[in-house]
Design a protein around this motif. Structure first.
Motif, PDB file in Angstrom:
ATOM      1  N   UNK A   1     -14.833  -2.517  12.739  1.00 52.25           N
ATOM      2  CA  UNK A   1     -13.490  -2.361  13.304  1.00 52.25           C
ATOM      3  C   UNK A   1     -13.474  -1.309  14.409  1.00 52.25           C
ATOM      4  N   UNK A   2     -14.194  -0.218  14.208  1.00 50.64           N
ATOM      5  CA  UNK A   2     -14.252   0.803  15.253  1.00 50.64           C
ATOM      6  C   UNK A   2     -14.968   0.250  16.486  1.00 50.64           C
ATOM      7  N   UNK A   3     -16.055  -0.507  16.242  1.00 51.20           N
ATOM      8  CA  UNK A   3     -16.789  -1.111  17.356  1.00 51.20           C
ATOM      9  C   UNK A   3     -15.887  -2.021  18.184  1.00 51.20           C
ATOM     10  N   UNK A   4     -15.157  -2.895  17.516  1.00 51.09           N
ATOM     11  CA  UNK A   4     -14.353  -3.863  18.259  1.00 51.09           C
ATOM     12  C   UNK A   4     -13.136  -3.184  18.903  1.00 51.09           C
ATOM     13  N   UNK A   5     -12.670  -2.077  18.324  1.00 54.76           N
ATOM     14  CA  UNK A   5     -11.598  -1.325  18.976  1.00 54.76           C
ATOM     15  C   UNK A   5     -12.105  -0.712  20.287  1.00 54.76           C
ATOM     16  N   UNK A   6     -13.319  -0.163  20.238  1.00 52.75           N
ATOM     17  CA  UNK A   6     -13.912   0.384  21.467  1.00 52.75           C
ATOM     18  C   UNK A   6     -14.171  -0.728  22.488  1.00 52.75           C
ATOM     19  N   UNK A   7     -14.638  -1.878  22.001  1.00 49.58           N
ATOM     20  CA  UNK A   7     -14.892  -3.006  22.890  1.00 49.58           C
ATOM     21  C   UNK A   7     -13.596  -3.487  23.544  1.00 49.58           C
ATOM     22  N   UNK A   8     -12.528  -3.547  22.770  1.00 46.75           N
ATOM     23  CA  UNK A   8     -11.230  -3.963  23.314  1.00 46.75           C
ATOM     24  C   UNK A   8     -10.750  -2.983  24.387  1.00 46.75           C
ATOM     25  N   UNK A   9     -10.979  -1.692  24.162  1.00 45.99           N
ATOM     26  CA  UNK A   9     -10.584  -0.690  25.160  1.00 45.99           C
ATOM     27  C   UNK A   9     -11.383  -0.867  26.445  1.00 45.99           C
ATOM     28  N   UNK A  10     -12.682  -1.071  26.313  1.00 46.98           N
ATOM     29  CA  UNK A  10     -13.531  -1.256  27.489  1.00 46.98           C
ATOM     30  C   UNK A  10     -13.169  -2.524  28.264  1.00 46.98           C
ATOM     31  N   UNK A  11     -12.722  -3.560  27.521  1.00 50.15           N
ATOM     32  CA  UNK A  11     -12.393  -4.847  28.144  1.00 50.15           C
ATOM     33  C   UNK A  11     -10.969  -4.898  28.674  1.00 50.15           C
ATOM     34  N   UNK A  12     -10.197  -3.833  28.477  1.00 48.72           N
ATOM     35  CA  UNK A  12      -8.841  -3.793  29.010  1.00 48.72           C
ATOM     36  C   UNK A  12      -7.767  -4.286  28.077  1.00 48.72           C
ATOM     37  N   UNK A  13      -8.115  -4.651  26.852  1.00 51.54           N
ATOM     38  CA  UNK A  13      -7.088  -5.086  25.896  1.00 51.54           C
ATOM     39  C   UNK A  13      -6.292  -3.897  25.364  1.00 51.54           C
ATOM     40  N   UNK A  14      -6.948  -2.779  25.186  1.00 49.84           N
ATOM     41  CA  UNK A  14      -6.278  -1.546  24.777  1.00 49.84           C
ATOM     42  C   UNK A  14      -6.389  -0.566  25.939  1.00 49.84           C
ATOM     43  N   UNK A  15      -5.289  -0.355  26.631  1.00 48.90           N
ATOM     44  CA  UNK A  15      -5.326   0.470  27.843  1.00 48.90           C
ATOM     45  C   UNK A  15      -4.353   1.631  27.732  1.00 48.90           C
ATOM     46  N   UNK A  16      -4.598   2.641  28.550  1.00 52.37           N
ATOM     47  CA  UNK A  16      -3.698   3.775  28.634  1.00 52.37           C
ATOM     48  C   UNK A  16      -3.740   4.648  27.393  1.00 52.37           C
ATOM     49  N   UNK A  17      -2.824   5.615  27.330  1.00 44.94           N
ATOM     50  CA  UNK A  17      -2.789   6.541  26.189  1.00 44.94           C
ATOM     51  C   UNK A  17      -2.583   5.836  24.849  1.00 44.94           C
ATOM     52  N   UNK A  18      -1.767   4.779  24.837  1.00 44.18           N
ATOM     53  CA  UNK A  18      -1.529   4.072  23.578  1.00 44.18           C
ATOM     54  C   UNK A  18      -2.811   3.421  23.066  1.00 44.18           C
ATOM     55  N   UNK A  19      -3.586   2.864  23.981  1.00 43.08           N
ATOM     56  CA  UNK A  19      -4.850   2.255  23.582  1.00 43.08           C
ATOM     57  C   UNK A  19      -5.821   3.282  23.048  1.00 43.08           C
ATOM     58  N   UNK A  20      -5.918   4.409  23.732  1.00 41.59           N
ATOM     59  CA  UNK A  20      -6.795   5.489  23.277  1.00 41.59           C
ATOM     60  C   UNK A  20      -6.359   5.972  21.898  1.00 41.59           C
ATOM     61  N   UNK A  21      -5.055   6.081  21.700  1.00 42.42           N
ATOM     62  CA  UNK A  21      -4.534   6.559  20.419  1.00 42.42           C
ATOM     63  C   UNK A  21      -4.854   5.584  19.295  1.00 42.42           C
ATOM     64  N   UNK A  22      -4.800   4.279  19.595  1.00 42.11           N
ATOM     65  CA  UNK A  22      -5.081   3.293  18.566  1.00 42.11           C
ATOM     66  C   UNK A  22      -6.561   3.306  18.174  1.00 42.11           C
ATOM     67  N   UNK A  23      -7.440   3.483  19.153  1.00 42.53           N
ATOM     68  CA  UNK A  23      -8.862   3.605  18.845  1.00 42.53           C
ATOM     69  C   UNK A  23      -9.094   4.831  17.965  1.00 42.53           C
ATOM     70  N   UNK A  24      -8.453   5.935  18.316  1.00 45.12           N
ATOM     71  CA  UNK A  24      -8.582   7.161  17.527  1.00 45.12           C
ATOM     72  C   UNK A  24      -8.027   6.973  16.121  1.00 45.12           C
ATOM     73  N   UNK A  25      -6.946   6.188  16.004  1.00 46.17           N
ATOM     74  CA  UNK A  25      -6.360   5.937  14.686  1.00 46.17           C
ATOM     75  C   UNK A  25      -7.335   5.184  13.783  1.00 46.17           C
ATOM     76  N   UNK A  26      -8.108   4.265  14.355  1.00 44.78           N
ATOM     77  CA  UNK A  26      -9.124   3.570  13.565  1.00 44.78           C
ATOM     78  C   UNK A  26     -10.042   4.583  12.893  1.00 44.78           C
TER      79      UNK A  26
END
Length: 367
Positions: free
Chosen positions: A274-299
């Motif tokens: 789950x952490x891997x795919x959260x990071x992958x989603x951020x790199x691919x632009x699915x999770x962007x901006x502060x909210x995306x960073x926060x969601x990855x950190x929440x994982x």
């Protein structure tokens, strides 16, 4: 899906097919889930649950069924073609017919195996699942996916075969080893990220309590996770569309399991996945901006708070990539990942570049 609360149990309906019964002290209700036409019942169980299986078989026998016990190896060693063949032979010797039934008593490996044997004997006989682990209750026993492993990967041989009922007696979790209980929390937390954020709130409110079988919110966590899966399965039994979201974190997680020869617990591998795919989603632009960073950190924060791993060794990329390319969600040579566009907003990432996947791997590598 409807839910019927009672004093001692909660009943969650999965589509129009079957009920999942959740409660305390309800193990003797297993016979109520077996079809009236059955005469013989095979109770499949691991060695560690011999006494519990005998109790289930005894309750079945008191209702007039001929109950037989079938002991299988523990953990992933049960999910092999040779073990399945031994159970087919047992069913044949005992003259099981299409109206007779199989009962799986154990963790996810046993319910997967019991379901697969039931699906393939005479092209399908009824199966009742009695999961005895948190992972089995919220994931493996619900949904009708059955399967065994091969040398090439996990669950590559299987069938869709919904049970006629699932019984989750939470009392049995009191004897579950702590590491196995915590491993099961990964699938519960997954349901929080993909569909029900209240799960994440309940875990975050008291992470230490979440890791114990006496957690006052345990039944609610189990019911919420099952409800997420039941809603998805009701509209997509055969994994053609929306059901893929239940595999959040599983592509990378299953690869870890295979590379580690199944010495990692499923939940531990899925946690890293789950952490891997959260990071992958951020790199691919699915999770962007502060909210995306926060969601990855929440994982990382939620998973680590209950003692689940969020990183993996950094020298296994080629083996992991080979394993991921065998994933059931792949289409030809194209890898498909379940990702998030936001909390409880699942999406798909199709064919990400190898470089992007490798970069995400670096972000979950322990060195």
């Amino acid at each position: 899906m409807t839910e019927e609360p009672a004093a001692s149990q909660t009943v969650i309906r999965v589509g129009d097919d079957y009920d999942v019964v959740i409660g305390s002290g309800i193990l003797d209700r297993v016979p109520d889930l077996i079809g009236e036409q059955a005469e013989r019942v095979l109770v499949v169980h691991p060695p560690t649950l011999r006494d519990l299986a005998r109790r289930v078989a005894s309750s079945i026998s008191t209702k007039g069924y001929a109950a037989e016990l079938a002991e299988v190896p523990d953990a992933e060693s049960a999910k092999t073609s040779s073990v399945a063949a031994s159970l087919w032979e047992r069913l044949g010797r005992s003259a099981f017919t299409r109206t007779d039934a199989v009962v799986g008593v154990g963790g996810g490996t046993v319910t997967d195996l019991a379901g697969f044997v039931a699906a393939t004997w005479l092209r399908g006989v009824p199966v009742v699942q009695v999961p005895t682990t948190l992972l089995g209750m919220v994931d493996a026993a619900v949904g009708g996916k059955t399967g065994i492993n091969t040398a090439e990967g996990k669950n590559l041989v299987g069938a869709f075969h919904p049970p006629v009922g699932v019984l989750c007696d939470v009392d049995v979790l009191a004897t579950l080893p702590q590491a196995d209980f915590v491993g099961g929390l990964a699938e519960v937390i997954k349901c929080g990220f993909i569909a029900d954020p209240v799960i994440l709130d309940l875990v975050a409110a008291d992470p230490a309590a979440a890791t114990r079988a006496d957690n006052p919110h345990l039944r609610e966590l189990i019911a919420r996770a099952i409800r997420v899966k039941a809603d998805v399965v009701a509209v997509d039994l055969k994994d053609n569309a929306v059901r893929e979201i239940l595999n959040y974190g599983h592509t990378f997680g299953h690869a870890i399991e295979q590379v580690e020869r199944y010495t990692w617990r499923h939940g531990e591998a899925i946690s890293v996945g789950m952490v891997y795919v959260a990071e992958l989603a951020r790199l691919a632009g699915h999770l962007s901006g502060p909210d995306g960073e926060a969601l990855v950190a929440q994982h990382r924060r939620v998973l680590e708070s209950v003692g689940l791993p969020t990183s993996y060794r950094g020298d296994r990329w080629e083996a992991l990539l080979t394993a991921m390319r065998r994933d059931k969600k792949s289409r030809g040579s194209t890898l498909r990942f379940v990702v998030l566009d936001g909390l409880a907003e699942p999406a798909r990432l199709v064919g990400p570049p190898d470089e992007l996947m490798h970069t995400a791997y670096g972000l979950v590598s322990a060195g």
